[in-house]
Design a protein around this motif. Structure first.
Motif, short mmCIF file in Angstrom:
data_model
loop_
_atom_site.label_atom_id
_atom_site.label_comp_id
_atom_site.label_asym_id
_atom_site.label_seq_id
_atom_site.Cartn_x
_atom_site.Cartn_y
_atom_site.Cartn_z
N ARG A 59 0.84 -1.20 0.00
CA ARG A 59 0.00 0.00 0.00
C ARG A 59 0.87 1.25 0.00
O ARG A 59 0.59 2.23 -0.71
N ALA A 60 1.95 1.22 0.79
CA ALA A 60 2.87 2.36 0.82
C ALA A 60 3.57 2.52 -0.53
O ALA A 60 3.76 3.65 -1.01
N ALA A 61 3.96 1.40 -1.16
CA ALA A 61 4.64 1.48 -2.45
C ALA A 61 3.73 2.10 -3.50
O ALA A 61 4.15 2.95 -4.29
N LEU A 62 2.46 1.68 -3.52
CA LEU A 62 1.50 2.26 -4.46
C LEU A 62 1.28 3.74 -4.16
O LEU A 62 1.22 4.58 -5.08
N THR A 63 1.17 4.09 -2.89
CA THR A 63 0.91 5.48 -2.51
C THR A 63 2.08 6.38 -2.88
O THR A 63 1.88 7.51 -3.35
N THR A 92 4.55 17.32 7.10
CA THR A 92 4.54 18.54 6.30
C THR A 92 5.49 19.60 6.82
O THR A 92 5.66 20.65 6.18
N GLY A 93 6.12 19.35 7.97
CA GLY A 93 7.07 20.31 8.52
C GLY A 93 6.44 21.45 9.28
O GLY A 93 7.14 22.38 9.68
N ILE A 94 5.12 21.38 9.53
CA ILE A 94 4.46 22.43 10.32
C ILE A 94 4.93 22.37 11.76
O ILE A 94 5.14 23.39 12.42
N GLY A 95 5.07 21.15 12.29
CA GLY A 95 5.50 20.97 13.66
C GLY A 95 6.96 20.56 13.74
O GLY A 95 7.61 20.29 12.73
N ASP A 121 8.08 4.14 8.46
CA ASP A 121 8.95 4.24 7.28
C ASP A 121 8.29 5.10 6.19
O ASP A 121 8.95 5.94 5.57
N PHE A 122 7.00 4.89 5.96
CA PHE A 122 6.31 5.69 4.95
C PHE A 122 6.32 7.16 5.34
O PHE A 122 6.55 8.04 4.49
N CYS A 123 6.05 7.46 6.61
CA CYS A 123 5.97 8.86 7.04
C CYS A 123 7.32 9.55 6.99
O CYS A 123 7.41 10.74 6.67
N ARG A 124 8.39 8.81 7.27
CA ARG A 124 9.72 9.41 7.11
C ARG A 124 9.98 9.71 5.63
O ARG A 124 10.56 10.76 5.30
N TRP A 125 9.58 8.79 4.76
CA TRP A 125 9.72 9.07 3.32
C TRP A 125 8.91 10.30 2.92
O TRP A 125 9.38 11.16 2.17
N LEU A 126 7.66 10.39 3.43
CA LEU A 126 6.79 11.49 3.04
C LEU A 126 7.37 12.83 3.50
O LEU A 126 7.28 13.83 2.78
N ARG A 127 7.97 12.86 4.69
CA ARG A 127 8.60 14.10 5.15
C ARG A 127 9.74 14.49 4.20
O ARG A 127 9.88 15.66 3.81
N GLY A 128 10.54 13.51 3.77
CA GLY A 128 11.62 13.82 2.84
C GLY A 128 11.09 14.34 1.51
O GLY A 128 11.66 15.27 0.92
#
Length: 444
Positions: A59-63, A92-95, A121-128
């Motif tokens: 699911r993360a790979a598709l997202t 998103t870097g707001i916090g 792991d997905f959320c760390r990727w998303l922040r990057g």
């Protein structure tokens, strides 16, 4: 209405399944599904359990591909708004909180559903990914669910005291009403059996006040959504008293309404990914849920945004529903609500089920992109039992109670088949005997 499960013509079905099956070993194998997505605005991605590593990894790979290649703007999940808002601020870097710590902050049972290595792991990727984008273009992460009554009440109170002091009395009136029933929202529903006075009026008053006065910035939107959760949770726990399908429908309608509010907030044309269980993602009209009076998120999103889906979807429209399935393996779950999470075996699927049929024909991973009605093999339109594992699970009863009668080609637009799967990796007290998650895709 879904007819009774039909016995399969095994050899003919097996041949048709093998011809339909596409490779599924590495993220690049998702190309046909990305082509099917096309310009769709809503992609709802399921899971056959809340505790399986492979479902979360794929699911993360598709997202990731939907975000990077198709410009999807946010992920909405079957999780609580306040906890997910912490993750949203982190990715998103707001916090200032790192994504991993925000994910670890999920503490309400079943915490393993979101506080796990796979989501972190997905959320760390998303922040990057987001760090390379302007603030207004960053991809968000939001909770769609209705359970966070007390956390949402406290969030509204804090916001109102700082920014809407003229509404403080209305907010405190709702808070004090629910406090009279204790701090367990389920006890509120139970108490209404004996006490006729509810907090419905106070919850509606709170929602009306915040809707009318909170500004249209991100903090104001979050406050309004927390007020929506309070009103929705009050209705949900009150509906539980009446039994039947009403409380389920209240919850899924709330999730669909939250998804609509989010797409409106993100702006015209915003695209959304949704993560939820198959029972929420797959169109309920293609299951025996419909005969029980139940709707769900997938059905509602199809009806509102992708045509009514009555022909079985797969028409290249604005909504794509993606399901998952497995034949056997391990899963994280509890043996009762609130029990410690543990790794449990998933026994081989029961005979004549969708999972058994796919295992016999394609005993490895495979991707199925559902062809349009009238142009697809017969097994897509045959009613079959389809396994659904929740956060409470009893493997010894799997064959008796964990199957939903389903017409696969009407319930989904695509299906990811993973014959053998392994358990999720929770962050809170990882279950004994489980290795660290392997690097994708070697764990498949």
């Amino acid at each position: 209405m879904v007819q009774r499960e039909a016995p399969a013509s095994r050899s003919g079905d097996h041949d048709e399944i093998r011809r339909s099956a596409l490779p599924l070993a590495v993220p690049e194998d998702l190309d046909p599904l990305l082509e099917r997505v096309g310009d769709a605005r809503y992609v709802l991605i399921g899971e056959a359990s809340h505790g399986t590593h492979d479902f979360y990894a794929w699911r993360a790979a598709l997202t990731r591909r939907l975000i990077t290649e198709k410009d999807f703007r946010f992920v909405g999940v079957e999780g609580d708004w306040p906890d997910c808002h912490r993750i949203h601020r982190a990715v998103t870097g707001i916090g200032d909180e790192p994504p991993g710590e925000a994910v670890y902050g999920f503490t309400r049972w079943p915490s393993f559903m979101w506080a796990n290595e796979e989501v972190a792991d997905f959320c760390r990727w998303l922040r990057g990914w987001n760090d390379s984008l302007p603030t207004r273009a960053r991809c968000g992460f939001h909770g769609l669910d209705v359970y966070s009554l007390w956390d949402s009440l406290r969030a509204v109170r804090g916001y109102a005291l700082r920014h809407l002091p003229e509404q403080a009395d209305t907010v405190l009136r709702a808070l004090h009403c629910f406090e009279a029933y204790g701090h367990d929202p389920q006890q509120y529903g139970l108490a209404l059996r004996l006490l006729p006075e509810s907090c419905e009026e106070a919850a509606v008053g709170l929602l009306t006040a915040v809707r009318q006065t909170a500004p249209d910035d991100e903090a104001g939107f979050a406050a309004r959504q927390n007020a929506e959760v309070v009103a929705g949770a009050e209705e949900y726990y009150r509906a539980m008293l009446r039994g039947g399908s009403e409380s389920w429908n209240v919850r899924d309608i709330h999730m669909a309404d939250t998804l609509d509010r989010l797409t409106g907030f993100y702006g015209d044309g915003a695209k959304a990914v949704v993560w939820a269980h198959n029972t929420h993602v797959g169109d309920a009209r293609a299951t025996d849920m419909a005969a029980a009076g139940m709707t769900n998120l997938g059905q509602l999103v199809r009806e509102r945004h992708g045509g009514d889906g009555s022909d079985g979807g797969s028409d290249g429209g604005a909504v794509v529903l993606v399901g998952f399935g497995t034949h056997r393996g391990t899963v994280v779950a509890g043996d009762e609500w609130g029990a410690p999470a543990e790794v449990m075996p998933v026994p081989p699927a029961r005979p004549a089920s969708l999972e058994s049929l796919l295992h016999e024909a394609e005993p490895e991973g495979a991707l199925f992109v559902v062809p349009p009605p009238g142009d697809r093999p017969g097994w897509y339109d045959r009613p079959l039992g389809h396994r659904a594992i929740g956060v409470v699970y009893h493997p010894e009863r799997d064959h008796l109670r964990n199957y939903v009668r389903t017409v696969p080609g009407r319930r989904y637009d695509a299906f990811l088949w993973l014959d053998r799967t392994s358990a999720l990796h929770p962050l809170h007290g990882e279950p004994p005997g489980e290795a660290e998650p392997e690097t994708f895709p070697t764990a498949l």
